[in-house]
Design an enzyme around this catalytic site. Structure first.
Site, PDB file in Angstrom:
ATOM      1  N   ASP A  46       0.849  -1.415  -0.047  1.00 43.10           N
ATOM      2  CA  ASP A  46       0.063   0.136   0.055  1.00 43.10           C
ATOM      3  C   ASP A  46       0.783   1.364  -0.024  1.00 43.10           C
ATOM      4  OD1 ASP A  46       0.641   0.125   2.579  1.00 43.10           O
ATOM      5  OD2 ASP A  46      -1.073   0.102   3.628  1.00 43.10           O
ATOM      6  N   SER A  47       2.285   0.945  -0.186  1.00 40.31           N
ATOM      7  CA  SER A  47       3.086   2.083  -0.479  1.00 40.31           C
ATOM      8  C   SER A  47       2.896   2.681  -1.625  1.00 40.31           C
ATOM      9  CB  SER A  47       4.664   1.652  -0.011  1.00 40.31           C
ATOM     10  OG  SER A  47       4.859   0.624  -0.605  1.00 40.31           O
ATOM     11  N   ASP A  85      -0.943  -6.531  -0.491  1.00 43.60           N
ATOM     12  CA  ASP A  85      -1.148  -5.610   0.925  1.00 43.60           C
ATOM     13  C   ASP A  85      -2.471  -5.004   1.045  1.00 43.60           C
ATOM     14  OD1 ASP A  85      -0.261  -4.536   3.332  1.00 43.60           O
ATOM     15  OD2 ASP A  85       1.131  -3.110   2.026  1.00 43.60           O
ATOM     16  N   LYS A 114      -1.205  -9.556   2.624  1.00 44.38           N
ATOM     17  CA  LYS A 114      -0.498  -8.874   3.975  1.00 44.38           C
ATOM     18  C   LYS A 114      -1.472  -8.031   4.794  1.00 44.38           C
ATOM     19  CE  LYS A 114       2.907  -5.730   4.151  1.00 44.38           C
ATOM     20  NZ  LYS A 114       2.205  -4.777   5.067  1.00 44.38           N
ATOM     21  N   GLU A 116      -1.964  -5.489   8.449  1.00 48.62           N
ATOM     22  CA  GLU A 116      -1.248  -5.283   9.658  1.00 48.62           C
ATOM     23  C   GLU A 116      -1.922  -5.295  11.106  1.00 48.62           C
ATOM     24  OE1 GLU A 116      -0.617  -0.710   9.148  1.00 48.62           O
ATOM     25  OE2 GLU A 116       0.523  -1.165   7.304  1.00 48.62           O
ATOM     26  N   GLU A 179       8.412  -4.075  11.028  1.00 49.73           N
ATOM     27  CA  GLU A 179       8.755  -2.820  10.806  1.00 49.73           C
ATOM     28  C   GLU A 179       9.324  -1.844  11.794  1.00 49.73           C
ATOM     29  OE1 GLU A 179       6.205  -1.058   7.656  1.00 49.73           O
ATOM     30  OE2 GLU A 179       7.574   0.877   7.721  1.00 49.73           O
TER      31      GLU A 179
HETATM   32  O1  KIV Z   1       3.370  -1.063   1.680  1.00 53.97           O
HETATM   33  C1  KIV Z   1       4.723  -1.193   1.729  1.00 53.97           C
HETATM   34  O2  KIV Z   1       5.653  -1.168   1.023  1.00 53.97           O
HETATM   35  C2  KIV Z   1       5.020  -2.218   2.900  1.00 53.97           C
HETATM   36  C3  KIV Z   1       6.520  -2.589   3.361  1.00 53.97           C
HETATM   37  C4  KIV Z   1       6.926  -1.543   3.811  1.00 53.97           C
HETATM   38  C5  KIV Z   1       6.516  -3.650   4.248  1.00 53.97           C
HETATM   39  O3  KIV Z   1       4.134  -2.512   3.819  1.00 53.97           O
END
Ligand code: KIV
Length: 261
Positions: A46-47, A85, A114, A116, A179
């Site tokens: 989600d970055s 994510d 993934k 959180e 993280e």
């Molecule tokens: O979204 C992302 O890039 C992440 C990583 C930093 C683990 O969750």
């Protein structure tokens, strides 16, 4: 065609003590590069909110964005294990909706998702893994809680982190991202939890490491956290190329006879 890495391949690598590499990917270009470099895991992070969309954080990323980029990365890669994510709001909306969103990620081509959180994520993780969707956990600094933490911060709550990691493992995660966790705490979690830990700002003792594609390749010179190592200076090279192009166009040098029909 290259064989696609599976969760079992990861588990075997972990048992053999081979460190795992994960990098984020969002498009055909990054997906193909990760493949070619033999990176184990491609995270459609989600970055993408900060890197692709130019936002200050990841909070506005939607399921629509995630599915769009996951489909591209899965289609344009052959060997990396593709993880979607799950964005904020896609798994805090009741267990049934969360499972439906995880399955949508799989239908878009992800082999795993993934999400959180520690204890609070256990119920959805159990239902997702029960539905056959492999889940990667994410502990330490969790960017989707950035308003609650008032910004990125090192998470030093060793007991809570270890307990959360154990709860995630009981719920069925195949791996956990750590993280911004001090190295010694990450080491203790890695030694005790029994699944691969993938660190970002969590020191050298994790089972693997993850970095954001744009950060590690030097697209954004202003982003300089201590944990980041730059493996390429894209910004400088690209600026130089663009300036040379502008000069060539203005000077009538480009296109030359060799570029013309
Ligand atoms: O979204 C992302 O890039 C992440 C990583 C930093 C683990 O969750």
């Amino acid at each position: 065609m290259a064989k696609r890495t599976t969760i079992r391949d990861l588990q075997n690598a972990f048992k053999q003590g081979r460190k795992l590499s994960m990098v984020t990917a969002y498009d055909a270009f990054s997906a193909r590069l990760l493949d070619e470099a033999g990176i184990d895991l491609a995270l459609v992070g989600d970055s993408l909110g900060t890197t692709l969309q130019g936002r200050a954080n990841t909070l506005s990323v939607s399921m629509e964005h995630t599915l769009y980029h996951t489909e591209i990365v899965a289609r344009c890669s052959q060997s990396t294990l593709v993880i979607a994510d799950m964005p904020l709001g896609s798994y805090q909306c009741g267990v049934n909706a969360a499972v439906a969103n995880a399955i949508a990620c799989v239908k878009a081509g992800a082999q795993a998702v993934k999400l959180e959180g520690g204890a609070r994520a256990v119920a959805v993780i159990e239902r997702m893994t029960g539905a056959g969707v492999p889940v990667m956990g994410h502990l330490g600094f969790t960017p989707q809680s950035i308003n609650a933490t008032s910004g990125p911060r090192l998470n030093k709550e060793a007991d809570v982190l270890l307990e959360d990691a154990q709860k995630l493992v009981q719920a069925g995660v195949f791996s956990i991202v750590l993280e911004m966790v001090p190295s010694e705490i990450a080491r203790a979690i890695t030694e005790k939890c029994g699944v691969p830990t993938i660190g970002i700002g969590a020191g050298p003792h994790c089972s693997g490491q993850v970095l954001v594609f744009y950060d590690m390749l030097g697209f954004s010179p202003e982003f300089t956290p201590k944990f980041l190592k730059r493996y390429f200076d894209f910004h400088t090279g690209a600026l130089e190329g663009l300036s040379r192009y502008k000069k060539d166009v203005e000077g009538g040098v480009y296109p030359g006879p060799e570029n013309s029909y």
